[in-house]
Design an enzyme around this catalytic site. Structure first.
Site, short mmCIF file in Angstrom:
data_model
loop_
_atom_site.label_atom_id
_atom_site.label_comp_id
_atom_site.label_asym_id
_atom_site.label_seq_id
_atom_site.Cartn_x
_atom_site.Cartn_y
_atom_site.Cartn_z
N TYR A 4 0.11 43.68 54.78
CA TYR A 4 0.24 43.23 53.40
C TYR A 4 -1.13 43.33 52.76
O TYR A 4 -2.14 42.95 53.37
CB TYR A 4 0.73 41.77 53.37
CG TYR A 4 0.81 41.17 51.98
CD1 TYR A 4 1.79 41.58 51.08
CD2 TYR A 4 -0.08 40.17 51.58
CE1 TYR A 4 1.87 41.01 49.81
CE2 TYR A 4 0.01 39.60 50.31
CZ TYR A 4 0.98 40.02 49.43
OH TYR A 4 1.06 39.46 48.18
N ASP A 56 -8.80 46.21 55.26
CA ASP A 56 -8.49 45.01 54.50
C ASP A 56 -8.77 43.82 55.42
O ASP A 56 -7.98 43.48 56.30
CB ASP A 56 -7.02 45.04 54.06
CG ASP A 56 -6.65 43.81 53.24
OD1 ASP A 56 -7.47 42.86 53.18
OD2 ASP A 56 -5.55 43.79 52.66
N LYS A 80 -10.01 35.19 50.09
CA LYS A 80 -10.18 33.74 50.09
C LYS A 80 -11.28 33.18 50.99
O LYS A 80 -11.95 32.23 50.62
CB LYS A 80 -8.85 33.14 50.48
CG LYS A 80 -8.14 33.96 51.59
CD LYS A 80 -6.64 33.87 51.48
CE LYS A 80 -5.96 34.83 52.43
NZ LYS A 80 -4.54 34.96 52.18
N1 PMP Z 1 -4.72 41.37 52.06
C1 PMP Z 1 -4.34 40.62 53.12
C2 PMP Z 1 -4.59 41.14 54.50
C3 PMP Z 1 -3.76 39.37 52.91
O1 PMP Z 1 -3.37 38.65 53.97
C4 PMP Z 1 -3.56 38.90 51.59
C5 PMP Z 1 -2.94 37.56 51.29
N2 PMP Z 1 -2.58 36.77 52.34
C6 PMP Z 1 -3.98 39.71 50.54
C7 PMP Z 1 -4.55 40.93 50.80
C8 PMP Z 1 -3.81 39.25 49.12
O2 PMP Z 1 -4.67 38.22 48.85
P1 PMP Z 1 -4.38 37.19 47.64
O3 PMP Z 1 -3.18 36.42 48.04
O4 PMP Z 1 -5.64 36.38 47.56
O5 PMP Z 1 -4.17 38.02 46.42
#
Ligand code: PMP
Length: 430
Positions: free
Chosen positions: A144, A239, A267
Site C-alpha cells: 500500500y 516506500d 508519520k
Molecule cells: N505507504 C505505506 C507503506 C503506508 O503504510 C502508508 C499508510 N499506512 C502510506 C504509504 C500512506 O501514508 P498516509 O496514511 O500517511 O497517507
C-alpha cells in the site's frame, strides 16, 4: 468491558463522518464490531473514553516508536508551540530535519518534507516520471502506498501490464500506467522488465510489506529489483513509510544493504504529528521546484511543531542499541505468541523484522501475498476480539503489521502473552 461511551460516540460519528471515521481501517469493518474511542495515550497504553486500558500494538500505525506521550517529545512540542504554530516561511527546524534524515539515510542526499505518506509517494512518482520522461510505474500486490490514483490499481486480468482501478473515481487512463507484480516473485519481475522495461519510470515497493500483514523479502529479492531497475534505466523507490527508522535506524535499506534511488517516509518522522517526506539522489531531487521544473508544494510542509516532535523522536532512537533492543523484544513476543498458539493447538506462524511483526493463522511459512490471504482470517478476527477483551489492541485487520515501541518492556510483553494464552484457547474452542 464496558463500551457505552464509545458506542454512543460511534453513533454520533456515523451521522456525520463516512463510516463514522476519518480513515477506513479504524472502523473495525474487517474484524467486525465497533471501534473504541481513545481519550488518551501513554507509554505502551491507550485509554478509551469508558476507562478501559489497552496495550497498544498499533502505535498510531507506526510513528509511536518511543511509546505514547514520551516526555522528551511532548516537551519539544510544548517549546515549539510557544513560538507559534505555522509560519509559511522557512524555519531552522526544517534544516535540522533535513540534516538528520540525510545523515541517517545516506541514499537521501536531499529531502522534501510533506504532510503524509500519501503525499510522499504521489510526489516521488511524479519526480520519477518527470526525471525519466517515462510514464509507467510498477508496484506489488499487497503493498500500500497511500490513496493516490496511480496506486489504487490491481493487475488487469488479460494483460498483466495494464492495471485496472480498485476504487471508483480512479481514471482507467491512469490505472493502465500501473503494472502490479507479485511480491517476492523473481521471475515475474524479470519478465515484466523484458517486456516493457524501457517504459518504466519507477518500481515502488515496501521493502518489508507491512500492508499485507508482515512479509519480509526473500533473500536477494530487493537486489534483483535493484539490478533490473539499473539495467533498464528505471528508478527504484523504497516506500519506507512503515520500515523507515523502525526496522533499523537507517530503515530497510540499511537492514538489507540496498540503495534505492528515492525513498518515501511518513508519520514516523513526525513523532505522531502529520508528516511525510521523500528524498533521494541530489541530481534527482534538484529537479523539484523551485530548484527544478517538477512541481510539488505544501502550505504546511515543514511545519515547525511537527519538525520539533520528529526531531525529538529521532534523537531518542539514535541511542546506541535502541533498535537491537526493540528487535529482541519483538522476537521474544513472536516466540511467545507461537508457543501460546501451540499450547492451545491453534496453527500460527509469525514473521518479524526489527520492531515490525505479523501473526498468520496458518502452519505454513508466509512469503507471498497469496499465502497471506490464504490464512484463516476468521480465526484472526476471533483472536483480535479475544485479545481486545483482555486489554490488548492489535491492528483491527488480518492484513496489517503490528508495531512494538521502546515502552513495551518485559512486563508488558508478559501481560500480552498471558492474554494471548487465554485468547488462543478461546479461538481453539471456537
Ligand atoms: N505507504 C505505506 C507503506 C503506508 O503504510 C502508508 C499508510 N499506512 C502510506 C504509504 C500512506 O501514508 P498516509 O496514511 O500517511 O497517507
Amino acid at each position: 468491558m464496558n463500551h457505552a461511551r464509545s458506542h454512543a460516540l460511534f453513533e454520533r460519528a456515523r451521522q456525520l463522518l463516512p463510516g463514522g471515521v476519518n480513515s477506513p481501517v479504524r472502523a473495525f469493518k474487517s474484524v467486525g464490531g465497533e471501534p473504541f474511542f481513545v481519550q488518551r495515550a501513554d507509554g505502551p497504553y491507550l485509554y478509551d473514553v469508558d476507562g478501559n486500558r489497552y496495550i497498544d500494538y498499533v502505535g498510531s500505525w507506526g510513528p509511536m516508536i518511543v511509546g505514547h506521550n514520551h516526555p522528551a517529545v511532548r516537551e519539544a512540542v510544548q517549546a515549539a508551540i510557544a513560538n507559534g504554530l505555522s509560519y509559511g516561511a522557512p524555519c531552522e527546524a526544517e534544516v535540522e530535519m533535513a540534516e538528520t534524515i540525510t545523515r541517517l539515510v545516506p541514499s537521501c542526499e536531499m529531502v522534501r518534507m510533506v504532510n503524509s505518506g500519501t503525499e510522499a509517494t504521489l510526489s516521488a512518482i511524479r519526480l520519477a516520471r518527470g526525471a525519466t520522461g517515462r510514464q509507467r510505474i510498477v508496484k506489488f500486490e499487497g503493498c500500500y502506498h497511500g490513496h493516490g490514483d496511480s496506486f489504487l490499481v490491481k493487475a488487469g486480468s488479460g494483460m498483466l501490464t495494464l492495471g485496472v482501478p480498485t476504487s471508483p473515481g480512479v481514471p482507467a487512463g491512469l490505472s493502465e500506467l500501473t503494472a502490479t507484480l507479485s511480491y517476492n516473485d523473481f521471475e515475474g519481475a524479470t519478465r515484466l522488465f523484458e517486456e516493457i522495461g524501457g517504459e518504466i519510470a519507477a518500481v515502488i515497493i515496501e521493502p518489508v510489506v507491512g500492508n499485507a500483514n508482515c512479509i519480509p523479502p526473500r533473500p536477494g529479492y530487493l537486489q534483483h529489483l535493484r539490478e533490473l531497475c539499473t539495467k533498464h534505466g528505471a528508478l527504484l523507490i523504497f516506500d519506507e513509510v512503515m520500515t523507515g527508522f523502525r526496522v533499523a535506524l537507517g530503515g530497510a535499506q540499511a537492514h538489507y544493504g540496498i540503495t534505492p534511488d528515492l525513498t518515501t517516509f511518513g508519520k514516523i518522522i513526525g513523532g505522531g504529528m502529520p508528516v511525510g517526506a521523500y528524498g533521494g539522489r541530489r541530481e534527482l531531487m534538484e529537479q523539484i521546484a523551485p530548484a527544478g521544473p517538477i512541481y510539488q508544494a505544501g502550505t504546511l510542509s515543514g511545519n515547525p511543531v511537527a519538525m520539533a516532535a520528529g526531531l525529538a523522536m529521532l534523537r531518542l532512537i539514535q541511542e546506541p542499541g535502541f533498535h537491537e533492543r526493540l528487535a529482541a523484544v519483538t522476537a521474544r513476543l513472536c516466540a511467545g505468541f507461537e508457543a501460546a498458539a501451540r499450547e492451545a493447538g491453534v496453527p500460527l506462524t509469525t514473521n518479524h523484522v526489527g520492531a515490525m511483526f505479523g501473526l498468520f493463522f496458518t502452519d505454513r511459512k508466509v512469503e507471498t501475498y497469496a499465502q497471506a490471504t490464504a490464512c484463516d482470517i476468521a480465526a484472526f478476527n476471533r483472536f483480535f476480539h479475544a485479545m481486545l477483551e483482555r486489554g490488548v489492541f492489535l491492528a483491527p485487520s488480518a492484513y496489517e503489521a503490528g508495531f512494538v515501541s521502546s515502552a513495551h518492556d518485559e512486563a508488558v510483553v508478559e501481560a500480552t502473552l498471558e492474554a494471548a494464552r487465554a485468547a488462543f484457547r478461546s479461538v481453539a474452542d471456537g
